[in-house]
Motif scaffolding. Structure first.
Motif, PDB file in Angstrom:
ATOM      1  N   SER A  25      34.893  -7.859  18.829  1.00  0.00           N
ATOM      2  CA  SER A  25      33.898  -6.785  18.100  1.00  0.00           C
ATOM      3  C   SER A  25      34.486  -6.689  16.879  1.00  0.00           C
ATOM      4  O   SER A  25      35.491  -6.971  16.234  1.00  0.00           O
ATOM      5  CB  SER A  25      34.240  -5.418  18.727  1.00  0.00           C
ATOM      6  N   ALA A  26      33.318  -6.406  15.843  1.00  0.00           N
ATOM      7  CA  ALA A  26      33.609  -6.325  14.306  1.00  0.00           C
ATOM      8  C   ALA A  26      34.338  -5.056  14.117  1.00  0.00           C
ATOM      9  O   ALA A  26      34.781  -4.998  12.886  1.00  0.00           O
ATOM     10  CB  ALA A  26      32.150  -6.362  13.802  1.00  0.00           C
ATOM     11  N   ASP A  27      34.332  -4.308  14.898  1.00  0.00           N
ATOM     12  CA  ASP A  27      35.083  -2.911  14.692  1.00  0.00           C
ATOM     13  C   ASP A  27      35.573  -2.516  16.284  1.00  0.00           C
ATOM     14  O   ASP A  27      34.833  -1.929  16.864  1.00  0.00           O
ATOM     15  CB  ASP A  27      34.328  -1.998  14.294  1.00  0.00           C
ATOM     16  N   GLN A  28      36.747  -2.685  16.713  1.00  0.00           N
ATOM     17  CA  GLN A  28      37.392  -2.558  18.089  1.00  0.00           C
ATOM     18  C   GLN A  28      37.601  -0.942  18.221  1.00  0.00           C
ATOM     19  O   GLN A  28      37.398  -0.499  19.429  1.00  0.00           O
ATOM     20  CB  GLN A  28      38.337  -3.360  18.140  1.00  0.00           C
ATOM     21  N   ASP A  29      37.673  -0.251  17.007  1.00  0.00           N
ATOM     22  CA  ASP A  29      38.010   1.129  17.356  1.00  0.00           C
ATOM     23  C   ASP A  29      36.651   1.852  17.682  1.00  0.00           C
ATOM     24  O   ASP A  29      36.707   3.009  18.056  1.00  0.00           O
ATOM     25  CB  ASP A  29      38.438   1.975  15.814  1.00  0.00           C
ATOM     26  N   LYS A  30      35.471   1.181  17.281  1.00  0.00           N
ATOM     27  CA  LYS A  30      34.091   2.026  17.635  1.00  0.00           C
ATOM     28  C   LYS A  30      33.677   1.328  18.927  1.00  0.00           C
ATOM     29  O   LYS A  30      33.354   2.061  20.003  1.00  0.00           O
ATOM     30  CB  LYS A  30      33.232   1.636  16.575  1.00  0.00           C
ATOM     31  N   LEU A  31      33.373   0.080  19.148  1.00  0.00           N
ATOM     32  CA  LEU A  31      33.161  -0.670  20.388  1.00  0.00           C
ATOM     33  C   LEU A  31      34.167  -1.777  20.808  1.00  0.00           C
ATOM     34  O   LEU A  31      34.455  -2.573  19.935  1.00  0.00           O
ATOM     35  CB  LEU A  31      31.798  -1.180  20.161  1.00  0.00           C
ATOM     36  N   VAL A  61      35.042  -4.784  23.507  1.00  0.00           N
ATOM     37  CA  VAL A  61      34.362  -5.477  24.358  1.00  0.00           C
ATOM     38  C   VAL A  61      35.062  -6.551  24.921  1.00  0.00           C
ATOM     39  O   VAL A  61      36.210  -7.156  24.402  1.00  0.00           O
ATOM     40  CB  VAL A  61      33.056  -6.420  23.463  1.00  0.00           C
ATOM     41  N   TYR A  62      35.103  -6.819  26.277  1.00  0.00           N
ATOM     42  CA  TYR A  62      35.914  -7.822  27.102  1.00  0.00           C
ATOM     43  C   TYR A  62      34.806  -8.503  27.883  1.00  0.00           C
ATOM     44  O   TYR A  62      33.922  -8.018  28.294  1.00  0.00           O
ATOM     45  CB  TYR A  62      36.850  -7.077  28.008  1.00  0.00           C
ATOM     46  N   ALA A  63      35.040  -9.793  28.181  1.00  0.00           N
ATOM     47  CA  ALA A  63      34.359 -10.582  29.082  1.00  0.00           C
ATOM     48  C   ALA A  63      34.984 -11.604  30.008  1.00  0.00           C
ATOM     49  O   ALA A  63      36.078 -12.173  29.478  1.00  0.00           O
ATOM     50  CB  ALA A  63      33.321 -11.234  28.196  1.00  0.00           C
ATOM     51  N   ALA A  64      34.336 -11.700  31.019  1.00  0.00           N
ATOM     52  CA  ALA A  64      35.117 -12.859  31.921  1.00  0.00           C
ATOM     53  C   ALA A  64      34.027 -13.352  32.980  1.00  0.00           C
ATOM     54  O   ALA A  64      33.151 -12.649  33.136  1.00  0.00           O
ATOM     55  CB  ALA A  64      36.031 -11.927  32.835  1.00  0.00           C
ATOM     56  N   GLU A  65      34.105 -14.471  33.174  1.00  0.00           N
ATOM     57  CA  GLU A  65      33.081 -15.262  34.240  1.00  0.00           C
ATOM     58  C   GLU A  65      33.726 -15.041  35.601  1.00  0.00           C
ATOM     59  O   GLU A  65      35.043 -15.473  35.934  1.00  0.00           O
ATOM     60  CB  GLU A  65      33.209 -16.730  33.780  1.00  0.00           C
ATOM     61  N   ARG A  66      32.721 -14.831  36.368  1.00  0.00           N
ATOM     62  CA  ARG A  66      33.245 -14.491  37.929  1.00  0.00           C
ATOM     63  C   ARG A  66      33.205 -15.776  38.836  1.00  0.00           C
ATOM     64  O   ARG A  66      31.889 -16.714  38.532  1.00  0.00           O
ATOM     65  CB  ARG A  66      32.405 -13.530  38.398  1.00  0.00           C
ATOM     66  N   ALA A  67      34.181 -16.114  39.516  1.00  0.00           N
ATOM     67  CA  ALA A  67      33.919 -17.449  40.298  1.00  0.00           C
ATOM     68  C   ALA A  67      33.062 -17.502  41.415  1.00  0.00           C
ATOM     69  O   ALA A  67      32.577 -18.738  41.732  1.00  0.00           O
ATOM     70  CB  ALA A  67      35.389 -17.679  40.825  1.00  0.00           C
ATOM     71  N   SER A  68      32.883 -16.445  42.177  1.00  0.00           N
ATOM     72  CA  SER A  68      31.998 -16.467  43.418  1.00  0.00           C
ATOM     73  C   SER A  68      30.543 -16.912  42.989  1.00  0.00           C
ATOM     74  O   SER A  68      30.062 -17.427  43.763  1.00  0.00           O
ATOM     75  CB  SER A  68      31.973 -14.927  43.865  1.00  0.00           C
ATOM     76  N   ASP A  69      30.065 -16.587  41.743  1.00  0.00           N
ATOM     77  CA  ASP A  69      28.605 -16.857  41.332  1.00  0.00           C
ATOM     78  C   ASP A  69      28.345 -17.348  40.181  1.00  0.00           C
ATOM     79  O   ASP A  69      27.239 -17.367  39.607  1.00  0.00           O
ATOM     80  CB  ASP A  69      27.678 -15.633  41.537  1.00  0.00           C
ATOM     81  N   GLY A  70      29.221 -17.465  39.288  1.00  0.00           N
ATOM     82  CA  GLY A  70      29.246 -17.902  38.049  1.00  0.00           C
ATOM     83  C   GLY A  70      28.856 -17.003  36.854  1.00  0.00           C
ATOM     84  O   GLY A  70      28.786 -17.103  35.949  1.00  0.00           O
ATOM     85  N   ALA A  71      28.608 -15.744  37.339  1.00  0.00           N
ATOM     86  CA  ALA A  71      27.964 -14.670  36.383  1.00  0.00           C
ATOM     87  C   ALA A  71      29.026 -14.522  35.231  1.00  0.00           C
ATOM     88  O   ALA A  71      30.134 -14.547  35.521  1.00  0.00           O
ATOM     89  CB  ALA A  71      27.427 -13.346  37.226  1.00  0.00           C
TER      90      ALA A  71
END
Length: 665
Positions: free
Chosen positions: A460-466, A468-478
């Motif tokens: 995030s360009a500003d972690q104090d405002k927004l 963001v975390y992301a991860a790939e799911r093994a069961s379906d690749g989402a």
């Protein structure tokens, strides 16, 4: 690597508003510009341990709903627990009293004890157990309600238990500490044999448990358990007791994992219990009394070296997790409420103490904590292979949306930073906002769907405002993307993603607009429609994140469509110098043909005009491309087309016929 062509879509901007019924997203014109968010599923990949989503003493319904990975039986009372009598001493938490557990059949003990029932609940919910084993060397002597500082024996005291007025707090009416009391008033001596016997009992009944905490905050025994340990535990004492008890654990159950030293907080990093006890009275922090015994090293550095030395000498690892508790020290944050706006803002900022090297802790700590990187760097330097754990933490206000935002942020940080295990102290009830922070990661749709298990790059360009975390799911690749709006206002931000993603994202949201549910928002579909191209490729959208909200995007993995299947039949009518050709293009596959180009070879033919398609001749190749009105051919459908041509010499209209480059039968 085998080359593949996958469907992806080009970067674009898309404004999405939630349904009016949900009332959670305001029009973009009313939202302030937010920081840019970027997710790259090809970068920063590492596993997320499921054990970061743990709790202390979670109730069974919530544990079952979350498929809680790990649950801890810990806290001050567990330092002095006697499984034979099912009795704990509540230490300074409650007048140093022995309090037997509720038990309808004490004659059956140790069967049916509090810890037996704790393990049995975890078995029912598929949860791994952390039990605390004592290093302190004392345990309650019976199921009686004995207390460490009897008024009858030690005189009047500052405060007493209103229900048992003979039990005091161990302070005289003037506030000075009572000293010289007898530990045997409440307790009996225990050692490694006691621990081995207890674990063997657990092994016989349950096949053992997964984890054992090596006591609870032993560096403040002199405060919490001063009725039996009035002086601070020295570095050597804690090392030697760890050697004894951890070795007993491993002897009784070699498969169990141990966690230590279980320090209370920030001062536990540098100082032993003896240091903290003496310097707390005299202010000797610059030259603590136990420093020489550690060769001048910070306590945790010395401790890990001692654990490594044991393994080198004995061939057995007795410490599996480096475990340190952490509570934010700024006033009103830990265990606080959500009533004060300034404290709420501080609560959301202070999660940066878990990771951010630029953040100076806004409390008496007053330095860069960067707790998780600090832990990982220390074990890498001093005892490689040791995992990291925080078995107590609490940022407060779990009954308020502010606490839910902080908790969701913390869980995202734990995963991104690679912490191995964490258990929240004083977890929320199932109906409180803090529980929904866990649901967003563990059961966002009520059907058990979860945040992914492989962390990927998210910034995030500003972690104090927004954040963001992301991860790939093994069961379906989402690809799962969690965005937490901590700004206090609606924000419209761009979200750029790179990965092999499908054309439509699901959206789930928890916000101040409805504290009783996670709301499924309308799916977001980037425009224009997906087009074939090399992947992973960037995808862009703009989204308005409501104030005080947690938003989860679930982006399915792009799938390779089944191969196109088709059949072409030709009917020719010829005469001297010319012909007409009528063709039927059939879709014999199972998916729609959406846009088509038919090519085939001819000899002795010169195209005059055609119908049912846009026709073109290039030498001996005729090409027909769909009209707008017949671009789509459903499975089992067909398109009729044809052409008129002049002829000369040998004439042929012959296979192969190809549609979009695929040969037809």
């Amino acid at each position: 690597m085998r080359a593949r062509t996958l469907t992806c879509f080009a970067a674009t901007a898309l404004l999405v508003a939630a349904s009016a019924a949900a009332a959670t997203v305001t029009p973009a014109t009313a939202a302030a510009p937010g920081p840019a968010l970027t997710v790259d599923a090809t970068a920063g990949r590492h596993p997320i341990s499921p054990y970061i989503y743990g709790m202390n003493f979670a109730d069974e319904d919530l544990a079952a709903e979350l498929s809680l990975p790990v649950r801890r039986w810990g806290g001050n009372a567990t330092t002095r627990y006697n499984y034979l009598y099912d009795t704990t001493n509540r230490a300074s938490d409650w007048f140093f009293e022995n309090i037997p557990g509720d038990n309808d059949h004490p004659e059956l003990l140790p069967d049916g004890s509090e810890t037996d029932r704790f393990v049995e609940q975890d078995r029912r919910t598929g949860t791994d157990t952390i039990l605390t084993v004592p290093l302190i060397g004392w345990a309650p002597k019976s199921r009686g309600f004995d207390c460490g500082f009897s008024v009858a024996k030690y005189g009047p005291q500052e405060t007493t238990d209103q229900w048992r007025p003979d039990c005091g707090n161990g302070k005289r009416p003037d506030g000075t500490l009572i000293t010289g009391n007898d530990p045997h008033d409440t307790s009996v001596e225990i050692g490694p044999e006691y621990v081995r016997d207890w674990i063997e009992h657990l092994n016989r009944k349950y096949g053992g448990v997964k984890f054992y905490n090596l006591d609870n905050e032993p560096d403040i025994w002199h405060s919490t358990h001063r009725d039996v340990h009035p002086t601070g535990a020295s570095s050597v004492e804690l090392r030697d007791k760890t050697y004894e008890i951890a070795a007993a654990v491993k002897a009784a159950d070699p498969s169990a994992a141990t966690l230590g030293p279980v320090g209370w907080g920030w001062t536990s990093w540098d100082f032993s219990g003896l240091d903290q006890e003496v310097c707390g009275r005299t202010g000797c922090w610059a030259d603590p009394p136990d420093k020489a015994a550690r060769d001048g090293l910070p306590f945790t550095t010395w401790y890990l070296r001692q654990m490594k030395a044991y393994e080198q000498q004995h061939g057995t690892r007795i410490l599996d997790y480096f475990d340190m508790h952490f509570y934010p020290q700024a006033s009103g944050v830990a265990f606080g409420n959500g009533d004060d706006p300034a404290t709420n803002a501080l609560r959301l900022r202070s999660t940066r103490a878990l990771w951010d090297p630029t953040y100076t802790d806004e409390s008496w700590i007053n330095t860069q904590v960067r707790l998780i990187p600090r832990m990982k760097e220390l074990v890498a330097a001093e005892y490689p292979g040791t995992k990291t754990a925080i078995t107590e933490y609490n940022w407060g206000a779990l009954d308020h949306i502010n606490g839910a935002l902080a908790q969701a942020d913390i869980l995202g940080i734990f995963g991104r930073e690679g912490l191995d295990l964490a258990t929240l102290w004083a977890p929320p009830s199932a109906s409180q906002p803090g529980a929904y922070a866990f649901r967003m990661y563990r059961n966002y749709d009520g059907a058990g769907s979860r945040f992914g298990e492989t962390s990927v790059s998210a910034t995030s360009a500003d972690q104090d405002k927004l954040s963001v975390y992301a991860a790939e799911r093994a069961s379906d690749g989402a690809l799962t993307v969690m965005v937490i709006n901590k700004s206090g206002q609606d924000l419209s931000s761009s979200l750029t993603l790179r990965g092999t993603l499908g054309p439509k994202f699901q959206v789930y949201q928890y916000s101040a607009a409805d504290l009783s549910a996670i709301v499924r928002q309308p799916d977001v579909t980037p425009t224009p429609a997906p087009t074939p191209g090399p992947c992973p490729c960037p995808t862009g959208l703009n989204y308005t994140f409501p104030a005080d909200s947690i938003t989860l995007f679930v982006a399915p993995k792009a799938t390779t469509p089944p191969p196109l299947q088709c059949r072409v039949t030709v009917s020719l009518t010829q005469w001297p110098g010319g012909l007409t050709a009528n063709l039927a293009l059939e879709n014999t596959g199972t998916t729609e043909i959406n846009g088509w180009t038919l090519r085939f070879g001819v000899t002795g033919v010169r195209l005059s005009y055609g119908w049912g398609a846009k026709w073109r001749q290039d030498g001996n190749v005729l090409t027909a491309t769909n009209e707008p009105w017949n671009a789509s051919i459903p499975p089992g459908g067909r398109v009729d087309l044809g052409f008129l041509a002049s002829t000369s010499g040998t004439v042929s209209v012959s296979p192969p016929f190809t549609v979009n480059g695929t040969p037809c039968s």
